[in-house]
Design a protein around this motif. Structure first.
Motif, short mmCIF file in Angstrom:
data_model
loop_
_atom_site.label_atom_id
_atom_site.label_comp_id
_atom_site.label_asym_id
_atom_site.label_seq_id
_atom_site.Cartn_x
_atom_site.Cartn_y
_atom_site.Cartn_z
N TYR A 159 0.85 -1.19 0.00
CA TYR A 159 0.00 0.00 0.00
C TYR A 159 0.88 1.24 0.00
O TYR A 159 1.85 1.32 0.76
CB TYR A 159 -0.90 0.03 1.23
CG TYR A 159 -2.06 -0.94 1.18
CD1 TYR A 159 -3.12 -0.73 0.30
CD2 TYR A 159 -2.10 -2.06 2.00
CE1 TYR A 159 -4.18 -1.62 0.24
CE2 TYR A 159 -3.17 -2.94 1.97
CZ TYR A 159 -4.20 -2.72 1.07
OH TYR A 159 -5.25 -3.59 1.02
N ASP A 160 0.54 2.19 -0.83
CA ASP A 160 1.26 3.46 -0.92
C ASP A 160 0.62 4.47 0.03
O ASP A 160 -0.52 4.90 -0.20
CB ASP A 160 1.21 3.98 -2.36
CG ASP A 160 2.02 5.25 -2.56
OD1 ASP A 160 2.46 5.85 -1.57
OD2 ASP A 160 2.19 5.65 -3.74
N ARG A 163 -1.38 7.60 -1.06
CA ARG A 163 -2.70 7.47 -1.68
C ARG A 163 -3.76 6.94 -0.72
O ARG A 163 -4.91 6.75 -1.12
CB ARG A 163 -2.62 6.52 -2.88
CG ARG A 163 -1.74 7.02 -4.02
CD ARG A 163 -1.75 6.02 -5.15
NE ARG A 163 -1.11 6.52 -6.35
CZ ARG A 163 -1.47 6.19 -7.59
NH1 ARG A 163 -2.47 5.34 -7.77
NH2 ARG A 163 -0.84 6.67 -8.62
N ASP A 165 -6.49 6.84 2.25
CA ASP A 165 -7.41 7.60 3.08
C ASP A 165 -7.39 6.97 4.47
O ASP A 165 -7.91 5.87 4.65
CB ASP A 165 -8.81 7.57 2.48
CG ASP A 165 -9.83 8.37 3.29
OD1 ASP A 165 -9.51 8.76 4.43
OD2 ASP A 165 -10.94 8.59 2.78
N TYR A 223 -0.09 0.15 -10.29
CA TYR A 223 -1.20 0.31 -9.36
C TYR A 223 -2.43 -0.41 -9.90
O TYR A 223 -2.60 -0.57 -11.12
CB TYR A 223 -1.52 1.79 -9.17
CG TYR A 223 -0.50 2.53 -8.34
CD1 TYR A 223 -0.63 2.63 -6.95
CD2 TYR A 223 0.59 3.15 -8.94
CE1 TYR A 223 0.31 3.32 -6.19
CE2 TYR A 223 1.53 3.84 -8.20
CZ TYR A 223 1.39 3.92 -6.82
OH TYR A 223 2.33 4.59 -6.08
N ALA A 225 -5.38 0.78 -9.94
CA ALA A 225 -6.14 1.78 -10.69
C ALA A 225 -5.47 3.13 -10.49
O ALA A 225 -4.57 3.27 -9.63
CB ALA A 225 -7.59 1.83 -10.22
N VAL A 226 -5.90 4.13 -11.24
CA VAL A 226 -5.26 5.44 -11.19
C VAL A 226 -5.24 6.02 -9.79
O VAL A 226 -4.26 6.61 -9.35
CB VAL A 226 -5.98 6.40 -12.17
CG1 VAL A 226 -5.45 7.82 -12.01
CG2 VAL A 226 -5.82 5.93 -13.60
N ASP A 227 -6.34 5.83 -9.04
CA ASP A 227 -6.44 6.41 -7.71
C ASP A 227 -6.29 5.39 -6.58
O ASP A 227 -6.55 5.68 -5.42
CB ASP A 227 -7.76 7.16 -7.55
CG ASP A 227 -8.97 6.25 -7.79
OD1 ASP A 227 -8.77 5.11 -8.25
OD2 ASP A 227 -10.10 6.69 -7.51
N SER A 228 -5.84 4.17 -6.90
CA SER A 228 -5.74 3.11 -5.91
C SER A 228 -4.45 3.24 -5.11
O SER A 228 -3.39 3.53 -5.67
CB SER A 228 -5.78 1.74 -6.58
OG SER A 228 -5.52 0.71 -5.64
N PRO A 229 -4.48 2.98 -3.78
CA PRO A 229 -3.24 2.95 -3.00
C PRO A 229 -2.51 1.61 -3.11
O PRO A 229 -1.36 1.50 -2.68
CB PRO A 229 -3.72 3.17 -1.56
CG PRO A 229 -5.09 2.56 -1.54
CD PRO A 229 -5.68 2.82 -2.92
N TYR A 231 -0.51 -1.34 -4.81
CA TYR A 231 0.33 -1.49 -6.00
C TYR A 231 1.10 -2.81 -5.94
O TYR A 231 1.27 -3.42 -4.90
CB TYR A 231 1.28 -0.31 -6.15
CG TYR A 231 2.38 -0.18 -5.11
CD1 TYR A 231 3.67 -0.65 -5.35
CD2 TYR A 231 2.15 0.47 -3.90
CE1 TYR A 231 4.69 -0.50 -4.42
CE2 TYR A 231 3.16 0.63 -2.96
CZ TYR A 231 4.43 0.15 -3.22
OH TYR A 231 5.44 0.30 -2.29
#
Length: 237
Positions: A159-160, A163, A165, A223, A225-229, A231
């Motif tokens: 997990y990044d 990104r 929440d 990743y 998806a583009v907004d996914s944390p 990877y």
């Protein structure tokens, strides 16, 4: 030491799980989806599976193999050794048909395997973050380098923190250092409480720093998806 996580997965396999497996951090608790996470089919066509299969070769080491979902597919193509720290999970893998399931700690690989034993290794389920610290991660990478061949590869997922929440991730702990965070939680099942798990979360840039000075380099990173944390990363020597 109790093992609610391993026992719940074993009980699910035997159709004996009557209570949920709970993930908990203080008052925040949720049911862990055992069936969906550990007993789904390995789909060679999905992005996750394609990423794994494009980077692995045999002999292969599956680190933190769970119930053996991935090993059951990959062992038909390569010699595959599956390791877990839970006796219940090793027992489950044996019952499901894993050819070589062993009780071993992925953070003590030199104690279990000789030098150059494997061509590839993978750990899917973010368990590499259980290294607990960046120093622990570097020590793990050095151990992994020792038990893999000079042309070895490794893949895992993470997990990044940049990104994430923090309000959505159970157990999340922010860190003032860019690209780093922690996660703290434990599992509960039928009244048993497992040990507290400490994850060190790190982004791709921090991973590139960690591999500096080791035998590894970051060969690929993607990743979900583009907004996914979440990877996936591949390392090569």
């Amino acid at each position: 030491m109790t093992d609610p996580f391993g026992r719940a997965i074993r009980d699910f396999h035997r159709d004996e799980q009557d209570e949920p497996l709970i993930q908990r951090d203080g008052e925040w608790a949720r049911e862990h989806p055992v069936g969906a996470f550990y007993f789904g089919d390995f789909d060679p066509g999905d992005d996750r599976s394609e990423f794994i299969t494009s980077w692995v070769d045999g002999p292969l080491l599956d680190m933190g193999a769970g119930a053996g979902r991935d090993t059951l597919h990959l062992q038909e193509r390569y010699e595959t050794v599956a390791i877990e720290v839970s006796d219940h999970l090793v027992e489950t893998m044996n019952e499901r048909g894993v050819h070589d399931a062993r009780r071993a700690d992925m953070f003590a690989l030199r104690d279990m395997f000789e030098r150059d034993r494997f061509r590839s290794a993978f750990a899917w389920g973010t368990q590499v973050e259980l290294a607990g610290s960046m120093q622990g991660l570097r020590e793990f990478l050095d151990d992994l380098a020792s038990v893999t061949t000079p042309e070895g590869t490794a893949t895992f997922d993470c997990y990044d923190p940049a990104r994430i929440d923090g309000e959505e991730m159970l157990g999340y702990r922010a860190d003032p250092a860019p690209g780093l965070a922690h996660r703290v939680m434990h599992f509960e099942y039928e009244g048993d409480v497992g040990e507290t798990l400490l994850f060190r979360l790190f982004g791709p840039d921090r991973l590139r720093e960690a591999v500096s000075g080791t035998d590894w380099n970051v060969a690929a990173c993607r990743y979900d998806a583009v907004d996914s944390p979440h990877y996936q990363v591949a390392l090569a020597k």
